[in-house]
Design an enzyme around this catalytic site. Structure first.
Site, PDB file in Angstrom:
ATOM      1  CB  SER A 123      -0.934   0.027   1.209  1.00  0.00           C
ATOM      2  OG  SER A 123      -0.284   0.510   2.345  1.00  0.00           O
ATOM      3  CE  LYS A 160      -2.498   2.294   4.728  1.00  0.00           C
ATOM      4  NZ  LYS A 160      -1.767   1.129   5.251  1.00  0.00           N
TER       5      LYS A 160
END
Lengths: 204, 204
Positions: A123, A160
């Site tokens: 991701s 993230k």
DNA sequence: ATAGGTACTGATAATATGAACAGTGCTATT
DNA sequence: AATAGCACTGTTCATATTATCAGTACCTAT
């Protein structure tokens, strides 16, 4: 104590660094004068005294080439633990058991990492963080918007990019295939901040 | 050429290493004699000549402390040189001057790197190699198809994925905006193989 | 206006260091 | 038995290098 250097002093320091990198030897006063274009060796001496006074070098008196670099001299090595795997895709695994340790010297990264995490998933590939990479993390419970963070939601840990709004936080993946995760500020726990990356294409 | 060292010669070499690690300076003949317990400086001189003849050090004549540890000795520890910048986009800069050194421990990567290069440009971003990253390179003049290599064409150095055909080689970028570079096999010089990557988001 | 830091030139003296030469004793090889 | 390499001691000499002193000039802060 270690005040700032003047432009000229910085140049002399760089010149010393280059000499050492190049030949393994520190330069003599005469060599510095030569490289810098001084007519007098004493110009070099003066600069060296200034650099010592400001704490950047140590001069060993009466020793040839007795110039010792101080500022970046102390790289002490430290074994950092890989504390677990972290999902860059869907959060899956918690920070837990130490798999193995890797020698990471102080000074390899600007900010000193506390531990390493092995990345799982894709991701964050648009941020250059790939599956299998080791990320160096400095433990911290706060982070600024825009930083790449290791965050915990419930019992799951993920890496993230953090975006902070008024009352809520968003964990932004770097992959079009994934959706941002919006979290109420009180449910988000910052574990640490991304301060470096180590990739070994030969480690499986 | 680099025959084996005698016990005594090994001890002298270790003594030189320690001196450099300790003070940043190579020892003088007198200092070596002192540490080793020789009564005569010439004993040290003799050993140094032997060490040079066997290819372990380089002696700079008429220079104080002019003892330079050679390849196997100098960087074998942990300090790896950043030898220059390499273009990941259009090849621009050649491998040249050592900017600075970075401590890289032995076990950090599976394959031991010889030096580091700072990447410029974005042609390898799909391989996770970003502008500003340090890549660890193992010196080699051969490479297998599929490996990421540091290659030299004319006087320019670039990092790309290597694809080998019958008589020609192709340097493959990892960015759709760039075209593969096809090179006759005899015009391509492999400088080294990509064995690791280090990224510091705070270095700038 | 005076003192101190920076940034040099130029010269001399003291010492640190490398290079060369003449030996001694040992050991392994031819 | 002779030769060569190793591992030193001891001495002398040339030169590499540091240290220091005496100046000049410019700039900044008190």
């Amino acid at each position: 104590m270690s005040s700032k250097l003047t432009d000229r002093q910085q140049q002399v320091l760089d010149c010393i660094r280059e000499c050492i990198a190049d030949t393994g030897m520190a330069p003599t006063r005469a060599e510095i004068a030569d490289i810098m274009g001084f007519q007098s060796k004493n110009a070099a001496s003066d600069h060296l005294r200034a650099l010592e006074r400001k704490g950047f070098i140590k001069l060993h008196s009466d020793r040839s080439r007795g110039i010792q670099l101080l500022d970046n001299a102390y790289w002490s090595e430290e074994e950092l633990p890989i504390v677990g795997k972290v999902a860059a895709g869907v959060p899956i695994e918690a920070i837990e058991n130490v798999e193995r340790t890797v020698p990471v010297p102080q000074g390899l990264f600007k900010q000193r990492p506390t531990y390493l995490l092995k990345v799982q998933g894709d991701s964050m590939i648009e941020a250059g963080i790939f599956d299998g990479d080791l990320i160096a993390v400095r433990k911290s419970n706060v982070a600024r918007s825009g930083e790449i963070v290791v965050a915990r939601i419930d019992e799951e840990v993920t890496v993230k990019t953090l975006k902070l709004n008024k009352s809520s936080a968003t964990l932004l993946p770097a992959n079009e295939a994934y959706e941002p995760i919006k979290v109420p500020a009180d449910q988000l726990i910052i574990e640490g901040i991304f301060v470096g990356l180590i990739r070994d294409p030969n480690s499986f």
